[in-house]
Design an enzyme around this catalytic site. Structure first.
Site, short mmCIF file in Angstrom:
data_model
loop_
_atom_site.label_atom_id
_atom_site.label_comp_id
_atom_site.label_asym_id
_atom_site.label_seq_id
_atom_site.Cartn_x
_atom_site.Cartn_y
_atom_site.Cartn_z
N CYS A 192 72.14 -12.50 7.79
CA CYS A 192 70.68 -12.40 7.91
C CYS A 192 70.06 -13.79 7.76
O CYS A 192 70.29 -14.66 8.59
CB CYS A 192 70.12 -11.38 6.94
SG CYS A 192 68.41 -10.90 7.35
N HIS A 194 72.88 -6.76 8.93
CA HIS A 194 73.43 -6.64 7.57
C HIS A 194 74.74 -5.84 7.62
O HIS A 194 74.71 -4.62 7.68
CB HIS A 194 72.44 -5.93 6.65
CG HIS A 194 71.27 -6.76 6.28
ND1 HIS A 194 71.27 -7.61 5.19
CD2 HIS A 194 70.05 -6.89 6.85
CE1 HIS A 194 70.09 -8.22 5.10
NE2 HIS A 194 69.33 -7.80 6.10
N GLU A 198 76.66 -5.18 5.21
CA GLU A 198 76.75 -4.34 4.01
C GLU A 198 75.93 -3.06 4.13
O GLU A 198 76.11 -2.13 3.34
CB GLU A 198 76.32 -5.15 2.77
CG GLU A 198 74.82 -5.36 2.61
CD GLU A 198 74.24 -6.48 3.45
OE1 GLU A 198 73.06 -6.81 3.24
OE2 GLU A 198 74.96 -7.02 4.32
#
Length: 209
Positions: free
Chosen positions: A85, A189, A191
């Site tokens: 990001c 992202h 995650e």
């Protein structure tokens, strides 16, 4: 001996979630650190980032010798590097959020506001969207086609199209990933991208650029 991955803590990242995702992807040893000496000795480096380019840059440069330590380990030592990001956006020459701010200039280009060409297009670009690998594949297959979770109002516009590793579409093409040599950055992202994100992190842990 197990590899050590340095996850850089500069007050601007979703550290807990990123660390957990890296462990779930198979990282044997994730070290969350603000110590440039630890970064200089790491086998791999991950730079997360949430917030504005200006604030994240201030946080990173605010840690004495961190940028020098990262640069030495990545550009001299050859350690694989992943920016996530705003951590990816900081690879640029400059960011234009809240005025012009200097970036790392590891991949030439600038970070600009997403232009709304259609009133139906919302900014920030938020939610799940397709990731389409670039034609030149500078990341050697690291970024595959799939769907990932995005959350950003500014986008990376590289000077050299050959550094584009993947694109997405949000009222027009936006860069989803960049890469050069042993450096890769993703706008989305991992995650928060479930199986797709974990698979990408797993490939990064095995990446030998």
């Amino acid at each position: 001996m197990a590899e050590v991955l340095a996850l850089i803590d500069y007050g601007a990242g979703n550290l807990h979630s990123v660390a957990n995702a890296l462990k779930a992807a198979g990282a044997p040893h994730v070290t969350v650190t603000a110590n440039p000496d630890v970064v200089r000795a790491a086998d791999r480096i991950v730079l997360p980032g949430v917030g504005s380019f200006k604030a994240c840059a201030a946080g990173l440069w605010g840690i004495p010798h961190m940028v020098e330590g990262m640069t030495e380990r990545v550009h001299v030592g050859g350690a694989p590097f992943l920016g996530i990001c705003v951590g990816m956006q900081l690879l640029a020459t400059r960011g234009l959020e809240h005025g012009e701010t200097e970036g790392l200039d590891w991949i030439a280009g600038e970070v600009r506001l997403i232009e709304r060409t259609d009133p139906a297009i919302k900014v920030p670009h938020m939610g799940w969207n397709d990731v389409s690998p670039g034609l030149h594949d500078p990341a050697s297959g690291l970024v595959e086609a799939g769907e990932a979770y995005f959350l950003h109002s500014y986008h990376f516009a590289p000077d050299d199209g050959r550094t584009v590793a993947a694109m997405t579409d949000h009222g027009g093409g936006l860069v989803a990933a960049v890469a050069r040599d042993n450096v890769v950055g993703v706008q989305f992202h991992p995650e928060k991208s479930q199986a797709y994100g974990l698979a990408l992190l797993s490939r990064f842990l095995e990446w030998k650029p």
